[in-house]
Motif scaffolding. Structure first.
Motif, PDB file in Angstrom:
ATOM      1  N   GLU A  40       0.832  -1.207   0.000  1.00 46.43           N
ATOM      2  CA  GLU A  40       0.000   0.000   0.000  1.00 46.43           C
ATOM      3  C   GLU A  40       0.866   1.257   0.000  1.00 46.43           C
ATOM      4  O   GLU A  40       0.579   2.225  -0.716  1.00 46.43           O
ATOM      5  N   CYS A  41       1.922   1.238   0.793  1.00 40.97           N
ATOM      6  CA  CYS A  41       2.838   2.372   0.848  1.00 40.97           C
ATOM      7  C   CYS A  41       3.424   2.659  -0.528  1.00 40.97           C
ATOM      8  O   CYS A  41       3.459   3.809  -0.985  1.00 40.97           O
ATOM      9  N   LEU A  42       3.883   1.622  -1.201  1.00 43.23           N
ATOM     10  CA  LEU A  42       4.486   1.797  -2.518  1.00 43.23           C
ATOM     11  C   LEU A  42       3.474   2.263  -3.546  1.00 43.23           C
ATOM     12  O   LEU A  42       3.748   3.156  -4.356  1.00 43.23           O
ATOM     13  N   GLN A  43       2.287   1.676  -3.539  1.00 43.10           N
ATOM     14  CA  GLN A  43       1.268   2.063  -4.510  1.00 43.10           C
ATOM     15  C   GLN A  43       0.838   3.512  -4.339  1.00 43.10           C
ATOM     16  O   GLN A  43       0.587   4.215  -5.324  1.00 43.10           O
ATOM     17  N   ASP A  44       0.776   3.964  -3.095  1.00 41.53           N
ATOM     18  CA  ASP A  44       0.313   5.321  -2.827  1.00 41.53           C
ATOM     19  C   ASP A  44       1.389   6.370  -3.063  1.00 41.53           C
ATOM     20  O   ASP A  44       1.078   7.504  -3.451  1.00 41.53           O
ATOM     21  N   HIS A  45       2.651   6.029  -2.815  1.00 33.40           N
ATOM     22  CA  HIS A  45       3.676   7.057  -2.772  1.00 33.40           C
ATOM     23  C   HIS A  45       4.873   6.821  -3.679  1.00 33.40           C
ATOM     24  O   HIS A  45       5.671   7.735  -3.872  1.00 33.40           O
ATOM     25  N   VAL A  46       5.020   5.617  -4.229  1.00 32.80           N
ATOM     26  CA  VAL A  46       6.115   5.346  -5.160  1.00 32.80           C
ATOM     27  C   VAL A  46       5.523   4.624  -6.372  1.00 32.80           C
ATOM     28  O   VAL A  46       5.671   3.415  -6.533  1.00 32.80           O
ATOM     29  N   PRO A  47       4.829   5.356  -7.232  1.00 36.24           N
ATOM     30  CA  PRO A  47       4.062   4.702  -8.311  1.00 36.24           C
ATOM     31  C   PRO A  47       4.911   3.943  -9.315  1.00 36.24           C
ATOM     32  O   PRO A  47       4.389   3.083 -10.030  1.00 36.24           O
ATOM     33  N   ASP A  48       6.206   4.217  -9.377  1.00 36.14           N
ATOM     34  CA  ASP A  48       7.055   3.505 -10.322  1.00 36.14           C
ATOM     35  C   ASP A  48       7.729   2.281  -9.703  1.00 36.14           C
ATOM     36  O   ASP A  48       8.617   1.685 -10.320  1.00 36.14           O
ATOM     37  N   ALA A  49       7.331   1.912  -8.514  1.00 36.98           N
ATOM     38  CA  ALA A  49       7.896   0.716  -7.887  1.00 36.98           C
ATOM     39  C   ALA A  49       7.386  -0.540  -8.587  1.00 36.98           C
ATOM     40  O   ALA A  49       6.337  -0.540  -9.246  1.00 36.98           O
TER      41      ALA A  49
END
Length: 321
Positions: A168-177
């Motif tokens: 969730e953290c990555l999807q919300d704040h690091v969209p290119d992960a």
């Protein structure tokens, strides 16, 4: 530079997008957790593909030559790995991946699986390095099986909840992960890791009875396919969520019987197989029933053909002969 909100999430700007298929032709790859089962195979394959000088890997408890010592709970990534900006990707494999241990030690497991990983993500964002996060099949509750990437997560295990929080953290704040939900991993080295090799050693050692769950289903995937999937997705500059899973759902009982079938081609095998429920095994938390996943999106993006368990068991038996 990234900021943290009240939940401790990074609010970093998007990491640079890369769609060039030659993305790995420049820069280096960082493997966090290179001493583990997946990490060992991934590092070897990356070194063969890119050259050893462009692959950097860390370890904590298990030393290996050329590795960098890194305790994610006690030090920052930039202390252990200088010049982070020279890396195009960082594959995050380090974790306490034992569900029972996570449940028994919730604070300690969270310190590594959540708090430390969020700190790593922030530091990668500052350097412009794209995170490749290894998640798990147990972000799902196991009620239906055959999960695809768009299915909502609903973990019932604490370990799965910790992984889902990072997703969730990555999807919300690091969209290119890049997020990889990896199924149960096995190998075909009879002396190596994974449940299949472990079972082979158990049977070959003369154990008379083996109990296997008939009602726990997953999509077991070969470790070499996992390593190749990671590399191909990085080469394609892929972002978002991908399932890294074998081609068919199998219960633990079906997996064991597949191995026995291949062993019996080479000679008699004397073992009593007891079919039981996953609930018959002592666990800290009730296990999900069917966490099988579909990897159609991965195969479409990479052209990778995932090997069957039977073919891998055949290779393992041959290697042990």
């Amino acid at each position: 530079l990234p900021q943290k909100n009240g939940n401790g999430y990074s609010t970093c700007p998007a990491i640079r997008a890369t769609t060039d298929s030659s993305v790995l032709s420049e820069g280096k790859i960082l493997v966090l957790g290179g001493s583990g089962f997946i990490g060992h195979h991934l590092c070897a394959r990356l070194a063969a593909r890119m050259g050893e000088d462009r692959v950097v890997a860390t370890y904590n408890g298990t030393f290996f030559s050329g590795g960098l010592k890194f305790d994610a709970r006690a030090e920052s990534l930039v202390q252990a790995v200088p010049s982070l900006e020279t890396f195009s990707h960082a594959v995050i494999l380090l974790a306490n991946a034992h569900p029972d241990d996570c449940a028994r030690n919730p604070e300690a497991s969270r310190a590594l699986n959540v708090t430390a990983i969020k700190a790593i993500i922030d530091q990668l964002a500052e350097s412009g390095t794209r995170p490749v996060f290894a998640s798990t099949e147990v972000v799902f509750d196991g009620y239906k099986g055959g999960y695809v990437e768009s299915d909502p997560v609903n973990p019932i295990l604490l370990y799965g909840k910790q992984k889902a929080e990072i997703e969730e953290c990555l999807q919300d704040h690091v969209p290119d992960a890049l997020v990889l939900r990896i199924a149960n991993v096995y190998g075909s080295n009879p002396a190596g890791g994974g449940v299949i090799a472990g079972w082979h050693r158990t049977v070959a050692g003369g154990t008379e009875t083996v109990r296997c769950a008939r009602d726990y289903t997953a999509s077991p995937v070969h470790v070499d396919d996992v390593a190749e999937a990671v590399i191909r997705l990085m080469e394609e500059g892929a972002t978002g969520i991908y399932h890294v899973a074998g081609p068919q759902p199998l219960s633990r009982l079906e997996m064991f019987e597949t191995l026995l079938g291949e062993m019996r081609r080479s000679g008699p095998v004397n073992v009593n197989v007891v079919s039981c429920s996953i609930d018959d095994f002592p666990t800290e938390e009730k296990r999900p029933r069917d966490v099988s996943m579909r990897s159609d999106r991965l195969m479409a993006a990479t052209g990778l053909e995932m090997r069957t368990l039977r073919s891998a068991c055949c290779d393992l038996v041959a290697a042990a002969s």
